[in-house]
Structures are given as structure tokens and as C-alpha cells.
Design an enzyme around this catalytic site. Structure first.
Site, PDB file in Angstrom:
ATOM      1  N   GLY A 198       0.795  -1.227   0.000  1.00 53.87           N
ATOM      2  CA  GLY A 198       0.000   0.000   0.000  1.00 53.87           C
ATOM      3  C   GLY A 198       0.822   1.269   0.000  1.00 53.87           C
ATOM      4  O   GLY A 198       1.973   1.288  -0.448  1.00 53.87           O
ATOM      5  N   ASP A 223      -6.392  -7.742  -5.780  1.00 50.33           N
ATOM      6  CA  ASP A 223      -5.854  -7.590  -4.431  1.00 50.33           C
ATOM      7  C   ASP A 223      -4.621  -6.693  -4.480  1.00 50.33           C
ATOM      8  O   ASP A 223      -3.635  -7.016  -5.157  1.00 50.33           O
ATOM      9  CB  ASP A 223      -5.499  -8.952  -3.840  1.00 50.33           C
ATOM     10  CG  ASP A 223      -6.714  -9.867  -3.744  1.00 50.33           C
ATOM     11  OD1 ASP A 223      -7.750  -9.397  -3.242  1.00 50.33           O
ATOM     12  OD2 ASP A 223      -6.633 -11.025  -4.192  1.00 50.33           O
ATOM     13  N   LEU A 224      -4.670  -5.595  -3.768  1.00 53.32           N
ATOM     14  CA  LEU A 224      -3.638  -4.563  -3.845  1.00 53.32           C
ATOM     15  C   LEU A 224      -2.249  -5.117  -3.538  1.00 53.32           C
ATOM     16  O   LEU A 224      -2.016  -5.688  -2.465  1.00 53.32           O
ATOM     17  CB  LEU A 224      -3.970  -3.429  -2.874  1.00 53.32           C
ATOM     18  CG  LEU A 224      -2.982  -2.265  -2.821  1.00 53.32           C
ATOM     19  CD1 LEU A 224      -2.940  -1.545  -4.164  1.00 53.32           C
ATOM     20  CD2 LEU A 224      -3.363  -1.294  -1.704  1.00 53.32           C
ATOM     21  N   ASP A 225      -1.322  -4.945  -4.501  1.00 52.87           N
ATOM     22  CA  ASP A 225       0.093  -5.309  -4.350  1.00 52.87           C
ATOM     23  C   ASP A 225       0.305  -6.785  -4.016  1.00 52.87           C
ATOM     24  O   ASP A 225       1.317  -7.152  -3.409  1.00 52.87           O
ATOM     25  CB  ASP A 225       0.764  -4.438  -3.268  1.00 52.87           C
ATOM     26  CG  ASP A 225       0.795  -2.974  -3.650  1.00 52.87           C
ATOM     27  OD1 ASP A 225       0.833  -2.673  -4.855  1.00 52.87           O
ATOM     28  OD2 ASP A 225       0.782  -2.120  -2.735  1.00 52.87           O
ATOM     29  N   GLU A 226      -0.618  -7.648  -4.431  1.00 50.09           N
ATOM     30  CA  GLU A 226      -0.496  -9.067  -4.125  1.00 50.09           C
ATOM     31  C   GLU A 226      -0.456  -9.940  -5.374  1.00 50.09           C
ATOM     32  O   GLU A 226      -0.574 -11.168  -5.284  1.00 50.09           O
ATOM     33  CB  GLU A 226      -1.637  -9.506  -3.202  1.00 50.09           C
ATOM     34  CG  GLU A 226      -1.557  -8.882  -1.816  1.00 50.09           C
ATOM     35  CD  GLU A 226      -2.538  -9.490  -0.826  1.00 50.09           C
ATOM     36  OE1 GLU A 226      -3.072 -10.570  -1.118  1.00 50.09           O
ATOM     37  OE2 GLU A 226      -2.760  -8.882   0.245  1.00 50.09           O
TER      38      GLU A 226
END
Length: 281
Positions: A198, A223-226
Site C-alpha cells: 500500500g 488484491d492490492l500489491d499481491e
């Protein structure tokens, strides 16, 4: 002479390489590079990357596609066959910082990255002069209205790009956008994921007192940054480094990590598997 790359993934079993090699032989192909990997899991998977050449005259692309389609069906495989003489089409997105963009454009202008860059998109207008310097169309799309911004981005890019590059684009693209675009996006995150997901990762790293910072290029998912990680790099820091020091050191990591990932993607060296990547570097 034309060069192609084949990416082939399937459950591991006897006869894969023999079958694929016979297709190359029967069609007069010359193998230039070959690399393979077997994932050691409860149900092992086999990954293959082959670069091959054929004489331009008499090359039957539809025939080759049919051969590999039948081969893939026999082995329950996922596969991609690309002409390496045709550059992938992309658009580059960025927000305020342009260090990653500048490096990409420098390498692209020197033909060190083989791409067709159709446009630059930013929610900051001051990048227009850089785009003009390289003769690339620039589009300023404000982020005030997220839904409208994403609609405009789709109109600009969906039909004329093969993938998108997020070169420090600090807006989070929605799941709806990803479903509508339906192609790959490569993002650079300014931390060694999965640490400090994030916003403000350098501040988080400083607050935690880390002794190493990093950068991660990865595919974008809902999914953020995943998303699956492509490339990563790190650099040591100490108690003497401020947040600004970390940012300055990190810019080099971000720049180099992203351009390496783009080069691998352009050369057909990346295969996605589950939430991971196989990178034939």
C-alpha cells in the site's frame, strides 16, 4: 528469417519435449534457445520456453498454430506462440514521479526494450513535454472522478494495447476495470513485497527500522500489491538514513526493477502459475 517464442505449461508427463520437438522438425524450425523447469509439487507441472527460427518464405503460421493447439490438447497445456519480430503494444501510466518513465523511454529509444508505446497517461499534466520529446501521444486524465477516468482509460487503451505499464501510477485501478481490460498490467511497488503493502512504504520502512529497502515489479490483480511477482531488488540502509534518503536510494531500485520486468515480458520470458511466475531470465 523469422523468430518466434513458444511458452508451454502442462502437468508433467512423459513425451512432452519429444512431441514439441517433432513439430519443430516437421516444420523446418531451428531451435535457438530452450529452457525448461519442473515445479516440485504434489502434482508437478512442466514449463518450457523455446525460441526458434524459420525461413520467412513458406512459413505456415496457421499450420503451426494448429499443430501446437493439438499438442496442447493432448497434454492439457496452456501455451503462447509469439512472433518476436512484432513488438508488443503498450501504454505507460504514471503520476507525479517520472524516474521510471524516463528510464523506460531512454531504453526504448535506444532499442534496448522492444515495444510499441502507443501513449502515456497521467493524472498530472506536467509530463507532456517529456512525451513530446519522444514523439509519444500524451493524455492527461484527472483522477477526481474515478469511474469516468477508468472509462476514458479503457477507451484509449483496450483495443490498441497488449498490456499496460504502471510506472509509479499512484491510482488504484478497480476490479471492474481489470475485468473489462482483460489483459496484463505490470506495476512497480516501492517495497520488497510482501512487506509494506500500500501507500507510504518508505515511511513504514523507516518507522520499522529496517536495514534493507526494496522494489518489486508484479502483475496487477484485484488484491492490492499481491499479484504474481516478476522481479525484485534490494539495497542496504542504516539508522543514518532518513525517509528522503530511502526514497532517493529506492528510485534507482524501482527504475531498474521495472525495466527488467518489462524486458522479460517483451521477450516472452515470463509464465504465470498460480500466484507466482516462472521467469526464464
Amino acid at each position: 528469417m523469422k523468430k518466434f517464442v513458444l511458452l508451454f505449461c502442462c502437468p508433467d508427463q512423459v513425451g512432452i519435449v519429444a512431441r514439441i520437438s517433432s513439430i519443430f522438425f516437421q516444420n523446418g524450425c531451428n531451435i535457438l534457445e530452450s529452457d525448461q523447469y519442473r515445479a516440485q509439487e504434489s502434482r508437478p507441472h512442466f514449463f518450457l520456453r523455446v525460441v526458434f527460427s524459420v525461413e520467412s518464405e513458406g512459413y505456415d503460421n496457421k499450420g503451426m498454430q494448429q499443430h501446437f493447439s493439438e499438442c496442447a490438447a493432448a497434454f492439457s497445456a496452456h501455451w503462447i506462440l509469439r512472433d518476436l519480430g512484432i513488438p508488443l503494444k503498450t501504454a505507460i501510466f504514471l503520476s507525479k514521479d517520472d524516474h521510471c518513465l524516463s528510464e523506460i523511454l531512454y531504453l526504448w529509444s535506444n532499442r534496448e526494450i522492444f515495444l510499441e508505446i502507443n501513449c502515456l497517461v497521467s493524472n498530472h499534466s506536467h509530463h507532456k513535454s517529456l512525451a513530446e520529446r519522444y514523439g509519444i501521444p500524451f493524455h492527461h486524465i484527472a483522477s477526481d472522478d474515478k469511474k469516468m477516468a477508468e472509462e476514458n482509460i479503457l477507451k484509449l487503451t483496450k483495443s490498441c494495447t497488449d498490456f499496460l505499464i504502471l510506472a509509479r501510477y499512484m491510482q488504484i485501478l478497480s476490479e471492474d476495470f481489470l475485468e473489462k481490460y482483460q489483459k496484463d498490467l505490470i506495476n512497480i511497488h516501492h517495497s520488497f513485497l510482501p512487506s509494506f503493502i500500500g501507500r507510504n512504504p518508505y515511511q513504514k520502512a523507516f518507522d520499522r527500522g529496517v536495514k534493507m529497502i526494496g522494489a518489486t515489479a508484479h502483475f496487477v490483480t484485484k488484491d492490492l500489491d499481491e499479484g504474481p511477482i516478476i522481479t525484485q531488488s534490494v539495497k542496504s540502509v542504516s539508522h543514518r538514513d532518513t525517509v528522503e534518503d530511502m526514497k532517493n536510494k529506492g528510485r534507482i531500485l524501482e527504475r531498474d526493477t521495472l525495466t527488467e520486468a518489462i524486458r522479460y515480458y517483451a521477450e516472452g520470458k515470463i509464465m504465470k502459475y498460480q500466484n507466482k511466475t516462472i521467469v526464464f531470465s
